[in-house]
Scaffold this active site. Structure first.
Site, PDB file in Angstrom:
ATOM      1  N   GLY A  60      -0.586  39.348  -1.819  1.00 52.12           N
ATOM      2  CA  GLY A  60      -0.739  38.763  -3.654  1.00 52.12           C
ATOM      3  C   GLY A  60      -0.684  37.345  -3.510  1.00 52.12           C
ATOM      4  CD  GLU A  61      -6.037  37.437  -6.161  1.00 53.26           C
ATOM      5  OE1 GLU A  61      -5.501  37.153  -7.376  1.00 53.26           O
ATOM      6  OE2 GLU A  61      -6.891  37.796  -5.669  1.00 53.26           O
ATOM      7  CG  HIS A  81       7.436  42.436  -2.992  1.00 55.25           C
ATOM      8  ND1 HIS A  81       8.506  41.638  -3.607  1.00 55.25           N
ATOM      9  CD2 HIS A  81       6.552  41.159  -1.670  1.00 55.25           C
ATOM     10  CE1 HIS A  81       8.815  40.309  -3.288  1.00 55.25           C
ATOM     11  NE2 HIS A  81       7.425  40.661  -1.723  1.00 55.25           N
TER      12      HIS A  81
END
Ligand code: PAF
Length: 281
Positions: free
Chosen positions: A148-149, A36
């Protein structure tokens, strides 16, 4: 740093900004970690104003126990955000504030992106994600939003959501951040005991070897190899391993020219569900 709790208060803050067209949104469910932090740092670099939302969204959980066990670390989260920049706004609403008295999700047509992998194993999950992300985007009206991936399927679905709902925002994908032994950072990692956490490094090492094999071996052959790896592991139970077209997320039967592929995996590690993925070409 005190979070903003109500929508009314949030709108007041947003109206005060001199140029709110340069706002970056980082939606989270809290229990923040380095993954994060990387999204928030990117948002701070790109945008004049940044808002992080912390909201454990009940409509995206199909498993009540999972929702109940979701960690709440608000004070620590606020400290982490503050250490990145004291100017970041934090919106941490209650369920009532977001859903009023009707805690239900909208139903979307994600053109099949939600029918595979996570969608197959987590009933209605992506309708719940779509509902909260649409709500947050419409409330804050940011120029960019960061995802996020690690949750690559979610990222593709949010890109689709903004197209079908015509929400003018740039969705910024951010690379996966990993622990030293390769495990993708996730709030769920805190629930793993240290032995299993270490063993879970096998998830990423398997993905890396699958990527090497993708050069020479067939898709069914790689899938079989991955299944065999996890069959011999007591504490790690494979839920799925798939190789899909990056755009449509359709599972691949064989490799075709000019198509980008990604491998996806979900594993129960000591009862905790972990997901990961890797670009193959
Ligand atoms: O990825 C997450 O943490 C959540 O799915 C999101 C995007 C914040 C929506 O609740």
């Amino acid at each position: 740093m005190l979070p903003i709790i109500s929508k009314k208060e949030l709108l007041k803050h947003l109206q005060k900004l001199s140029d709110n067209s340069n706002l970056g949104l980082v939606p989270t469910m809290g229990a923040l970690h380095e993954g994060h932090a990387s999204l928030i740092k990117k948002a701070v670099l790109d945008s004049e104003y940044v808002i992080v939302t912390i909201f454990v969204n009940p409509t995206q959980f199909d498993n009540p126990e999972d929702l109940e066990k979701y960690p709440n670390t608000l004070n620590k989260d606020l400290e982490l955000i503050h250490s990145i920049s004291p100017d970041i706004m934090v919106f941490a609403p209650t369920i009532q504030e977001i859903y009023d008295d009707t805690v239900v999700s909208n139903t979307y047509d994600f053109h099949g992106l939600d029918k595979v992998m996570e969608g197959e194993f987590r009933d209605n999950h992506f309708n719940g994600v779509g509902t909260i992300v649409e709500t947050l985007l419409k409330l804050t009206n940011p120029k960019r939003a960061y995802f996020g991936e690690k949750d690559f399927q979610q990222l593709r679905i949010i890109q689709k959501l903004t197209k079908i709902q015509e929400i003018p925002v740039e969705i910024v994908p951010c690379p996966i951040v990993r622990e030293d032994h390769g495990l993708a950072m996730s709030s769920r990692n805190e629930r793993l005991d240290s032995n299993i956490r270490h063993k879970a490094g096998l998830i990423y090492s398997t993905l890396k070897t699958a990527k090497q094999k993708f050069g020479t071996k067939s898709v069914p052959n790689i899938k079989e190899w991955v299944q065999d790896i996890f069959l011999s592991e007591n504490d790690l139970e494979l839920e799925y391993f798939d190789i899909t077209d990056v755009e449509t997320l359709t599972p691949a039967k064989r490799k075709q020219k000019n198509i980008k592929y990604r491998a996806f995996i979900a594993v129960y590690a000591g009862g905790v569900r972990l997901i990961d993925n890797i670009a193959l070409n």
